[in-house]
Design a protein around this motif. Structure first.
Motif, PDB file in Angstrom:
ATOM      1  N   THR A   1     -34.234  51.345  65.764  1.00 22.88           N
ATOM      2  CA  THR A   1     -32.846  51.788  65.605  1.00 22.88           C
ATOM      3  C   THR A   1     -32.023  50.667  64.989  1.00 22.88           C
ATOM      4  O   THR A   1     -32.108  49.518  65.429  1.00 22.88           O
ATOM      5  CB  THR A   1     -32.248  52.168  66.972  1.00 22.88           C
TER       6      THR A   1
ATOM      7  N   PHE B   1     -34.500  47.466  68.195  1.00 24.26           N
ATOM      8  CA  PHE B   1     -33.356  47.548  67.295  1.00 24.26           C
ATOM      9  C   PHE B   1     -33.550  46.586  66.133  1.00 24.26           C
ATOM     10  O   PHE B   1     -34.248  45.586  66.250  1.00 24.26           O
ATOM     11  CB  PHE B   1     -32.067  47.152  68.029  1.00 24.26           C
TER      12      PHE B   1
ATOM     13  N   THR C   1     -35.223  49.073  78.511  1.00 26.73           N
ATOM     14  CA  THR C   1     -35.742  50.369  78.051  1.00 26.73           C
ATOM     15  C   THR C   1     -36.944  50.248  77.125  1.00 26.73           C
ATOM     16  O   THR C   1     -37.676  51.211  76.948  1.00 26.73           O
ATOM     17  CB  THR C   1     -34.648  51.146  77.292  1.00 26.73           C
TER      18      THR C   1
ATOM     19  N   SER D   1     -41.156  54.381  72.137  1.00 29.63           N
ATOM     20  CA  SER D   1     -41.190  54.995  70.809  1.00 29.63           C
ATOM     21  C   SER D   1     -41.379  53.898  69.769  1.00 29.63           C
ATOM     22  O   SER D   1     -40.769  52.831  69.885  1.00 29.63           O
ATOM     23  CB  SER D   1     -39.879  55.737  70.569  1.00 29.63           C
TER      24      SER D   1
ATOM     25  N   GLU E   1     -40.172  53.940  66.962  1.00 30.15           N
ATOM     26  CA  GLU E   1     -38.980  54.025  66.119  1.00 30.15           C
ATOM     27  C   GLU E   1     -38.075  52.804  66.312  1.00 30.15           C
ATOM     28  O   GLU E   1     -37.891  52.328  67.421  1.00 30.15           O
ATOM     29  CB  GLU E   1     -38.227  55.296  66.498  1.00 30.15           C
TER      30      GLU E   1
ATOM     31  N   ASN F   1     -26.569  45.876  73.847  1.00 30.25           N
ATOM     32  CA  ASN F   1     -27.039  47.204  73.475  1.00 30.25           C
ATOM     33  C   ASN F   1     -25.805  48.082  73.271  1.00 30.25           C
ATOM     34  O   ASN F   1     -24.989  48.222  74.186  1.00 30.25           O
ATOM     35  CB  ASN F   1     -27.926  47.774  74.582  1.00 30.25           C
TER      36      ASN F   1
ATOM     37  N   THR G   1     -40.878  46.702  80.970  1.00 26.94           N
ATOM     38  CA  THR G   1     -41.026  46.982  79.545  1.00 26.94           C
ATOM     39  C   THR G   1     -41.901  45.996  78.804  1.00 26.94           C
ATOM     40  O   THR G   1     -42.218  46.231  77.647  1.00 26.94           O
ATOM     41  CB  THR G   1     -39.645  47.015  78.864  1.00 26.94           C
TER      42      THR G   1
ATOM     43  N   VAL H   1     -35.396  43.746  71.138  1.00 25.86           N
ATOM     44  CA  VAL H   1     -35.858  44.776  72.054  1.00 25.86           C
ATOM     45  C   VAL H   1     -34.946  44.775  73.278  1.00 25.86           C
ATOM     46  O   VAL H   1     -34.505  43.724  73.745  1.00 25.86           O
ATOM     47  CB  VAL H   1     -37.330  44.565  72.474  1.00 25.86           C
ATOM     48  N   ASP H   2     -34.653  45.969  73.767  1.00 25.67           N
ATOM     49  CA  ASP H   2     -33.918  46.108  75.020  1.00 25.67           C
ATOM     50  C   ASP H   2     -34.934  45.937  76.139  1.00 25.67           C
ATOM     51  O   ASP H   2     -35.857  46.741  76.284  1.00 25.67           O
ATOM     52  CB  ASP H   2     -33.250  47.475  75.105  1.00 25.67           C
TER      53      ASP H   2
ATOM     54  N   GLN I   1     -36.626  49.875  73.931  1.00 26.42           N
ATOM     55  CA  GLN I   1     -36.195  50.343  72.614  1.00 26.42           C
ATOM     56  C   GLN I   1     -36.019  49.149  71.676  1.00 26.42           C
ATOM     57  O   GLN I   1     -35.455  48.126  72.051  1.00 26.42           O
ATOM     58  CB  GLN I   1     -34.884  51.118  72.735  1.00 26.42           C
TER      59      GLN I   1
ATOM     60  N   THR J   1     -43.220  49.869  74.289  1.00 27.63           N
ATOM     61  CA  THR J   1     -42.085  50.651  73.790  1.00 27.63           C
ATOM     62  C   THR J   1     -42.346  52.132  73.990  1.00 27.63           C
ATOM     63  O   THR J   1     -43.464  52.603  73.786  1.00 27.63           O
ATOM     64  CB  THR J   1     -41.820  50.387  72.300  1.00 27.63           C
TER      65      THR J   1
END
Length: 121
Positions: free
Chosen positions: A116, A50, A46, A112, A114, A63, A100, A42-43, A48, A110
């Protein structure tokens, strides 16, 4: 074994039999171990998530979009992404404003659901 007493020989034999029984039971029972071939990161800036399929990944990972080393391992726990407590202190030292995830639980917020895929090296 000329100096061994009968009870000592019996203890050795029982130990060997017990060890053999444990090895046999372990080999024949239960589920086989599952090898994981992907790592979720996870970032922390943000939120996000991965997925990395690399054999080795340096932590913190970079990232690809920002070029910053802000990716830390996460695991899915009861439907939520959670950062391991082993990394939380490192993240606190490197990040001044953490929005976050909850530093006390490691639970990630998060934007999203989703995931990545990280590009291969």
């Amino acid at each position: 074994m000329s100096g061994a007493k009968p009870w000592q020989i019996a203890a050795i034999v029982l130990g060997l039999l017990g060890g053999a029984a444990l090895i046999t039971l372990n080999a024949l029972s239960g589920e086989k171990p599952v090898l994981v071939n992907e790592l979720f990161l996870v970032d922390v800036e943000t939120g996000q998530v991965f997925r990395s399929a690399e054999d080795t990944t340096l932590i913190p990972a970079t990232n690809p979009a920002t070029g910053k080393s802000t990716l830390y391992p996460v695991a899915k726990v009861e439907g939520s992404w959670v950062i391991s407590s082993r990394y939380i202190e490192d993240i606190r030292r490197g990040q001044k404003d953490i929005k976050t995830f909850d530093p006390s639980t490691g639970k990630v917020t998060t934007p999203s659901p989703e995931v990545t895929d990280l590009p291969s090296r």
